[in-house]
Design a protein around this motif. Structure first.
Motif, mmCIF file in Angstrom:
data_model
loop_
_atom_site.group_PDB
_atom_site.id
_atom_site.type_symbol
_atom_site.label_atom_id
_atom_site.label_comp_id
_atom_site.label_asym_id
_atom_site.label_seq_id
_atom_site.Cartn_x
_atom_site.Cartn_y
_atom_site.Cartn_z
ATOM 1 N N GLY A 124 0.781 -1.239 0.000
ATOM 2 C CA GLY A 124 0.000 0.000 0.000
ATOM 3 C C GLY A 124 0.808 1.281 0.000
ATOM 4 O O GLY A 124 0.234 2.365 0.119
ATOM 5 N N ALA A 125 2.132 1.205 -0.169
ATOM 6 C CA ALA A 125 2.979 2.394 -0.034
ATOM 7 C C ALA A 125 2.643 3.471 -1.068
ATOM 8 O O ALA A 125 2.473 4.648 -0.734
ATOM 9 C CB ALA A 125 4.446 2.003 -0.142
ATOM 10 N N ARG A 126 2.561 3.068 -2.349
ATOM 11 C CA ARG A 126 2.276 4.053 -3.387
ATOM 12 C C ARG A 126 0.891 4.677 -3.188
ATOM 13 O O ARG A 126 0.705 5.891 -3.341
ATOM 14 C CB ARG A 126 2.358 3.434 -4.770
ATOM 15 N N LEU A 127 -0.064 3.846 -2.839
ATOM 16 C CA LEU A 127 -1.428 4.336 -2.630
ATOM 17 C C LEU A 127 -1.489 5.310 -1.460
ATOM 18 O O LEU A 127 -2.149 6.349 -1.538
ATOM 19 C CB LEU A 127 -2.365 3.165 -2.386
ATOM 20 N N ALA A 128 -0.814 4.985 -0.365
ATOM 21 C CA ALA A 128 -0.792 5.893 0.785
ATOM 22 C C ALA A 128 -0.148 7.221 0.410
ATOM 23 O O ALA A 128 -0.616 8.291 0.818
ATOM 24 C CB ALA A 128 -0.045 5.247 1.945
ATOM 25 N N SER A 129 0.927 7.152 -0.378
ATOM 26 C CA SER A 129 1.599 8.376 -0.823
ATOM 27 C C SER A 129 0.681 9.206 -1.716
ATOM 28 O O SER A 129 0.557 10.423 -1.547
ATOM 29 C CB SER A 129 2.884 8.013 -1.579
ATOM 30 N N GLN A 130 0.024 8.553 -2.668
ATOM 31 C CA GLN A 130 -0.877 9.267 -3.572
ATOM 32 C C GLN A 130 -2.036 9.913 -2.810
ATOM 33 O O GLN A 130 -2.386 11.069 -3.064
ATOM 34 C CB GLN A 130 -1.428 8.316 -4.631
#
Length: 383
Positions: free
Chosen positions: A265-271
């Protein structure tokens, strides 16, 4: 201005806010914001796309795309789409035509490469071109058919914003009467060769103001974003949203059955954090308050839509009321899929630790419940 121009709805307001936030984020360091604007035909998607396209300095509108690279031209001339969209927002107002492209796979592959601000290609005519430091955002508008390009196995880059779900009868009647009133007023007006003369005066005014606001956002984003405070609680909420979307967007692999996994979920959390910060900028907020987080949560849930979220939502509601699991027969009714596909999906959700089997008595149907971590994530979002 927009309320005078259109039958303005909460969905259109959410859509415009997300589009402006996406455009404002273009030059920010980190994961880029790409968003799909989803709604039924004639709900206002194209109008919003044309409105933001007024800001030619920062927005590059293109209705069709053949690819991002071009091997045509010499060393002094770059005919690629990458050269045109660098530092801008690419707006595609009819994304459904993209689905008909015979080289859709190549376009999406090049897009995933560009998402990381770099892109490299080589042609059979011995030409090659490498790009680095490419900042671009992408607004792709269309119907729910756009969800078919989601590929969580390779890490989908788009967030979703749904501006209209179902066409409500009363709302449609209001829109139709407004359209008829505008048509009777405008039928006697003659257009000139200027772009603004093609639109109703109220609509042209709203579009002009939108273009001006985009210029303001792009010119001041760096300084103004520094002034926005993100509390620890708000950051934690964005992190939970990213993790929830990674579970909800997960699907069984379409190419192999040996391994089951979901995206981190790292990219999603960043976005989603970037979306929250830029929504605060667009809404003239100085912190990630309840309104900003509510809009960000809507984007997360819109991005999560699908059979996985439907099943998890059903289990969540049932567990809150009865603290018991649900059998496959009941889940089959809510999935709207055939039995074999639903069985495969349930098995997949067990493997990625989204649901677990409960202990059963002899002769009873196997039942399933959400794992504690999924219960906490859904509670943070729904409550």
């Amino acid at each position: 201005a927009w309320r005078k121009a259109l039958e303005w709805t909460d969905g259109l307001e959410d859509g415009l806010a997300c589009m402006l936030a996406t455009i404002a984020s273009t030059m920010s360091v980190g994961d880029q914001l790409w968003i799909k604007l989803i709604g039924p035909p004639s709900c206002g998607k194209s109008t919003l796309c044309e409105a933001v396209s007024v800001a030619h300095q920062y927005v590059y509108p293109k209705s069709t795309i053949r690819g991002f690279h071009s091997g045509y031209g010499d060393e002094e001339e770059d005919n690629s789409l990458i050269a045109k969209v660098r530092g801008k927002t690419l707006v595609t107002k009819d994304g459904d035509t993209l689905l008909q492209s015979p080289n859709l796979g190549q376009i999406l592959s090049e897009a995933r490469d560009l998402y990381d601000s770099v892109s490299r290609t080589h042609y059979r005519n011995k030409k090659s071109k490498d790009y680095s430091g490419v900042r671009m955002t992408w607004i792709l508008a269309g119907t729910s058919s756009l969800r078919s390009i989601d590929h969580s196995e390779v890490g989908e880059r788009f967030l979703d914003c749904v501006i209209m779900d179902e066409i409500e009868d009363e709302l449609e009647d209001q829109i139709l009467m407004r359209v008829v009133d505008k048509a009777t007023e405008n039928v006697a007006r003659e257009t000139t060769e200027t772009a603004e003369s093609q639109y109703d005066p109220d609509l042209a005014h709203a579009m002009s103001l939108t273009g001006g606001y985009i210029a303001y956002l792009r010119e001041t984003a760096s300084n103004e974003l520094r002034k926005i405070n993100a509390s620890r609680q708000a950051k934690l909420h964005c992190a939970k949203l990213g993790k929830l979307v990674s579970f909800a967007r997960a699907r069984p692999s379409s190419v192999q059955d040996e391994d089951s996994q979901r995206e981190l979920g790292a990219r999603l959390a960043s976005q989603l954090t970037r979306m929250a910060m830029c929504l605060a900028l667009v809404l003239n907020k100085r912190e990630l308050d309840d309104e900003v987080l509510e809009r960000t949560t809507k984007v997360a849930l819109d991005t999560s839509r699908g059979v996985t979220l439907t099943l998890m939502g059903k289990l969540y509601t049932h567990q809150q009321r009865f603290e018991k699991g649900i059998g496959k027969t009941a889940l089959l009714l809510h999935s709207e899929l055939d039995e074999a596909t639903t069985t495969k999906l349930i098995r997949f959700l067990v493997k990625i630790k989204a649901i677990v089997r409960t202990e059963k008595k002899r002769g009873e149907e196997t039942k399933y419940v959400l794992t504690p971590q999924l219960m906490r994530l859904l509670e943070a979002v729904y409550e």
